[in-house]
Write a protein that holds these residues in place. Structure first.
Motif, mmCIF file in Angstrom:
data_model
loop_
_atom_site.group_PDB
_atom_site.id
_atom_site.type_symbol
_atom_site.label_atom_id
_atom_site.label_comp_id
_atom_site.label_asym_id
_atom_site.label_seq_id
_atom_site.Cartn_x
_atom_site.Cartn_y
_atom_site.Cartn_z
ATOM 1 N N THR A 125 22.744 55.396 -15.334
ATOM 2 C CA THR A 125 22.987 56.059 -14.055
ATOM 3 C C THR A 125 24.136 55.391 -13.323
ATOM 4 O O THR A 125 24.228 54.171 -13.292
ATOM 5 C CB THR A 125 21.722 56.013 -13.177
ATOM 6 O OG1 THR A 125 20.642 56.636 -13.880
ATOM 7 C CG2 THR A 125 21.940 56.738 -11.863
ATOM 8 N N ARG A 126 24.995 56.204 -12.744
ATOM 9 C CA ARG A 126 26.039 55.687 -11.850
ATOM 10 C C ARG A 126 25.887 56.397 -10.515
ATOM 11 O O ARG A 126 25.595 57.594 -10.465
ATOM 12 C CB ARG A 126 27.441 55.955 -12.398
ATOM 13 C CG ARG A 126 27.772 55.303 -13.724
ATOM 14 C CD ARG A 126 27.657 53.795 -13.706
ATOM 15 N NE ARG A 126 28.360 53.156 -12.616
ATOM 16 C CZ ARG A 126 29.648 52.754 -12.688
ATOM 17 N NH1 ARG A 126 30.349 52.956 -13.793
ATOM 18 N NH2 ARG A 126 30.208 52.145 -11.674
ATOM 19 N N HIS A 127 26.104 55.674 -9.425
ATOM 20 C CA HIS A 127 26.096 56.315 -8.110
ATOM 21 C C HIS A 127 26.841 55.425 -7.135
ATOM 22 O O HIS A 127 26.337 54.390 -6.698
ATOM 23 C CB HIS A 127 24.664 56.553 -7.621
ATOM 24 C CG HIS A 127 24.615 57.306 -6.321
ATOM 25 N ND1 HIS A 127 25.135 58.579 -6.189
ATOM 26 C CD2 HIS A 127 24.123 56.968 -5.101
ATOM 27 C CE1 HIS A 127 24.960 58.993 -4.940
ATOM 28 N NE2 HIS A 127 24.351 58.029 -4.263
ATOM 29 N N ASN A 128 28.049 55.839 -6.829
ATOM 30 C CA ASN A 128 28.861 55.095 -5.875
ATOM 31 C C ASN A 128 29.653 56.085 -5.020
ATOM 32 O O ASN A 128 29.391 57.285 -5.049
ATOM 33 C CB ASN A 128 29.785 54.098 -6.611
ATOM 34 C CG ASN A 128 30.612 54.782 -7.691
ATOM 35 O OD1 ASN A 128 31.292 55.769 -7.434
ATOM 36 N ND2 ASN A 128 30.541 54.261 -8.912
ATOM 37 N N ARG A 129 30.622 55.608 -4.287
ATOM 38 C CA ARG A 129 31.360 56.476 -3.367
ATOM 39 C C ARG A 129 32.352 57.375 -4.075
ATOM 40 O O ARG A 129 32.941 58.259 -3.443
ATOM 41 C CB ARG A 129 32.067 55.619 -2.309
ATOM 42 C CG ARG A 129 31.109 54.858 -1.400
ATOM 43 C CD ARG A 129 31.862 53.999 -0.402
ATOM 44 N NE ARG A 129 32.665 54.811 0.497
ATOM 45 C CZ ARG A 129 32.197 55.393 1.595
ATOM 46 N NH1 ARG A 129 30.910 55.268 1.911
ATOM 47 N NH2 ARG A 129 32.986 56.102 2.374
ATOM 48 N N VAL A 130 32.546 57.181 -5.365
ATOM 49 C CA VAL A 130 33.513 57.984 -6.120
ATOM 50 C C VAL A 130 32.824 58.976 -7.043
ATOM 51 O O VAL A 130 33.246 60.125 -7.173
ATOM 52 C CB VAL A 130 34.452 57.065 -6.931
ATOM 53 C CG1 VAL A 130 35.424 57.901 -7.766
ATOM 54 C CG2 VAL A 130 35.217 56.139 -6.003
ATOM 55 N N GLU A 131 31.752 58.537 -7.717
ATOM 56 C CA GLU A 131 31.124 59.385 -8.720
ATOM 57 C C GLU A 131 29.628 59.111 -8.799
ATOM 58 O O GLU A 131 29.145 58.052 -8.399
ATOM 59 C CB GLU A 131 31.739 59.136 -10.102
ATOM 60 C CG GLU A 131 31.511 57.707 -10.580
ATOM 61 C CD GLU A 131 31.986 57.450 -11.994
ATOM 62 O OE1 GLU A 131 32.177 58.421 -12.748
ATOM 63 O OE2 GLU A 131 32.165 56.271 -12.333
ATOM 64 N N SER A 132 28.913 60.113 -9.309
ATOM 65 C CA SER A 132 27.507 59.955 -9.633
ATOM 66 C C SER A 132 27.275 60.536 -11.021
ATOM 67 O O SER A 132 27.965 61.473 -11.431
ATOM 68 C CB SER A 132 26.610 60.673 -8.623
ATOM 69 O OG SER A 132 26.658 60.037 -7.364
ATOM 70 N N ARG A 133 26.293 59.981 -11.709
ATOM 71 C CA ARG A 133 25.944 60.480 -13.044
ATOM 72 C C ARG A 133 24.439 60.367 -13.198
ATOM 73 O O ARG A 133 23.872 59.292 -13.004
ATOM 74 C CB ARG A 133 26.648 59.654 -14.121
ATOM 75 C CG ARG A 133 26.281 60.053 -15.548
ATOM 76 C CD ARG A 133 27.078 59.265 -16.564
ATOM 77 N NE ARG A 133 26.713 57.856 -16.615
ATOM 78 C CZ ARG A 133 27.583 56.860 -16.742
ATOM 79 N NH1 ARG A 133 28.866 57.103 -16.797
ATOM 80 N NH2 ARG A 133 27.159 55.612 -16.786
ATOM 81 N N VAL A 134 23.794 61.480 -13.543
ATOM 82 C CA VAL A 134 22.357 61.452 -13.766
ATOM 83 C C VAL A 134 22.049 62.089 -15.115
ATOM 84 O O VAL A 134 22.756 62.972 -15.583
ATOM 85 C CB VAL A 134 21.578 62.183 -12.646
ATOM 86 C CG1 VAL A 134 21.796 61.509 -11.311
ATOM 87 C CG2 VAL A 134 21.959 63.653 -12.568
ATOM 88 N N PHE A 135 20.987 61.611 -15.732
ATOM 89 C CA PHE A 135 20.505 62.153 -16.992
ATOM 90 C C PHE A 135 19.054 62.568 -16.844
ATOM 91 O O PHE A 135 18.269 61.933 -16.133
ATOM 92 C CB PHE A 135 20.570 61.094 -18.101
ATOM 93 C CG PHE A 135 21.919 60.909 -18.725
ATOM 94 C CD1 PHE A 135 22.292 61.623 -19.859
ATOM 95 C CD2 PHE A 135 22.821 60.006 -18.189
ATOM 96 C CE1 PHE A 135 23.521 61.444 -20.442
ATOM 97 C CE2 PHE A 135 24.064 59.815 -18.759
ATOM 98 C CZ PHE A 135 24.416 60.541 -19.895
ATOM 99 N N PHE A 136 18.693 63.628 -17.537
ATOM 100 C CA PHE A 136 17.302 63.942 -17.829
ATOM 101 C C PHE A 136 17.146 63.843 -19.339
ATOM 102 O O PHE A 136 18.027 64.276 -20.095
ATOM 103 C CB PHE A 136 16.927 65.349 -17.360
ATOM 104 C CG PHE A 136 17.003 65.521 -15.871
ATOM 105 C CD1 PHE A 136 15.960 65.121 -15.057
ATOM 106 C CD2 PHE A 136 18.126 66.080 -15.284
ATOM 107 C CE1 PHE A 136 16.028 65.283 -13.683
ATOM 108 C CE2 PHE A 136 18.212 66.247 -13.918
ATOM 109 C CZ PHE A 136 17.160 65.840 -13.110
ATOM 110 N N VAL A 137 16.053 63.256 -19.775
ATOM 111 C CA VAL A 137 15.825 63.089 -21.206
ATOM 112 C C VAL A 137 14.569 63.827 -21.616
ATOM 113 O O VAL A 137 13.633 64.003 -20.825
ATOM 114 C CB VAL A 137 15.709 61.606 -21.611
ATOM 115 C CG1 VAL A 137 17.024 60.879 -21.357
ATOM 116 C CG2 VAL A 137 14.554 60.921 -20.874
ATOM 117 N N ALA A 138 14.557 64.278 -22.875
ATOM 118 C CA ALA A 138 13.366 64.841 -23.496
ATOM 119 C C ALA A 138 12.858 63.823 -24.496
ATOM 120 O O ALA A 138 13.620 63.333 -25.333
ATOM 121 C CB ALA A 138 13.694 66.162 -24.191
ATOM 122 N N THR A 139 11.574 63.497 -24.408
ATOM 123 C CA THR A 139 11.008 62.500 -25.311
ATOM 124 C C THR A 139 9.779 63.061 -26.017
ATOM 125 O O THR A 139 8.997 63.822 -25.443
ATOM 126 C CB THR A 139 10.607 61.213 -24.561
ATOM 127 O OG1 THR A 139 9.604 61.521 -23.581
ATOM 128 C CG2 THR A 139 11.814 60.589 -23.876
#
Length: 243
Positions: A125-139
């Motif tokens: 996961t990334r989350h800052n003032r420039v970018e965010s990135r989220v994942f959902f996973v299937a397990t």
């Protein structure tokens, strides 16, 4: 903290603590204490503030981002009962393995880029003032068998659009997992105010083009000879889903 919320800080120490955890995915308390230029008592106060605001969460002395990206779901599929949940740092190796499985057999250039970015950042996961990135996973059990990823720019003029990718390991395709993941990502994007998600696929990736088209995605443009795959120049199909 919501992934669409830009983090703000009340002190330089809080900013340093948060940014260190954000860059590294997780961090131990003792490491953060060395990073923050404050006393141990002040460090605890800053950490308590970050946790109370929903910025960080702690498990056994390890800190990680506390993004609110939804609940854990279970679905009955042809492959068995699949859990779909927000991706966490502990899923790092499983995510890389799933993405590598998909890109080894399919022409999925965007996913290849995401795998390289994950390896470079060493953080899910990334989350800052420039970018965010989220994942959902299937397990299935402890195995990550698929993912959907949303890349969320923080620049104001493009904050209402997001890039989405989705992939399922070869052994589990055709069981409905990909559709569940795609829908989870779309539902999250719509609920968080996005008006469009997009993806780019080489013209030769018939499976991905058919999959997205069957789920309501439309072709917005084609860039001629955009990719070099093997010895051939291949067109890029730019697809999008609008809410």
């Amino acid at each position: 903290m919501r992934a669409t919320e830009r983090p703000t800080f009340e002190s330089e120490a809080s900013k340093l603590i948060y940014e260190y955890v954000e860059r590294h995915g997780t961090a131990k308390r003792n490491v953060l204490l060395d990073v923050a230029p404050v006393s141990s008592d002040e460090f605890q106060s800053e950490l308590d503030r970050l946790k109370s605001r929903g910025y960080l969460e702690e498990d056994g002395g390890t800190l990680q981002l506390a993004l609110d990206v939804g609940a854990i779901e279970e679905h009955e599929t042809d492959a068995g009962i699949v859990t779909i949940r927000p991706g966490r740092q502990r899923d790092f190796e499983g995510l890389i393995d799933a993405i590598r499985d998909v890109t080894a057999e399919e022409t999925y250039v965007v996913a290849e880029t995401i795998a390289e970015q994950l390896l470079y950042d060493e953080a899910v996961t990334r989350h800052n003032r420039v970018e965010s990135r989220v994942f959902f996973v299937a397990t299935l059990g402890e195995e990550v068998v698929g993912w959907t990823h949303l890349d969320l720019p923080q620049v104001s003029r493009i904050r209402e659009t997001a890039q989405q990718t989705v992939g399922v390991k070869e052994d589990y395709r055709g069981s409905g997992i990909g559709s569940l993941l795609l829908r989870r990502g779309l539902d999250w994007a719509e609920a968080n105010g996005f008006r469009k998600v997009y993806n780019s696929v080489p013209m030769t990736n018939d499976r991905a083009l058919e999959f997205l088209g069957d789920h309501g995605w439309e072709t917005e443009a084609i860039r001629r000879d955009h990719y070099t795959i093997g010895d051939e120049h291949v067109d890029e199909v730019m697809m999008a889903y609008r809410f």
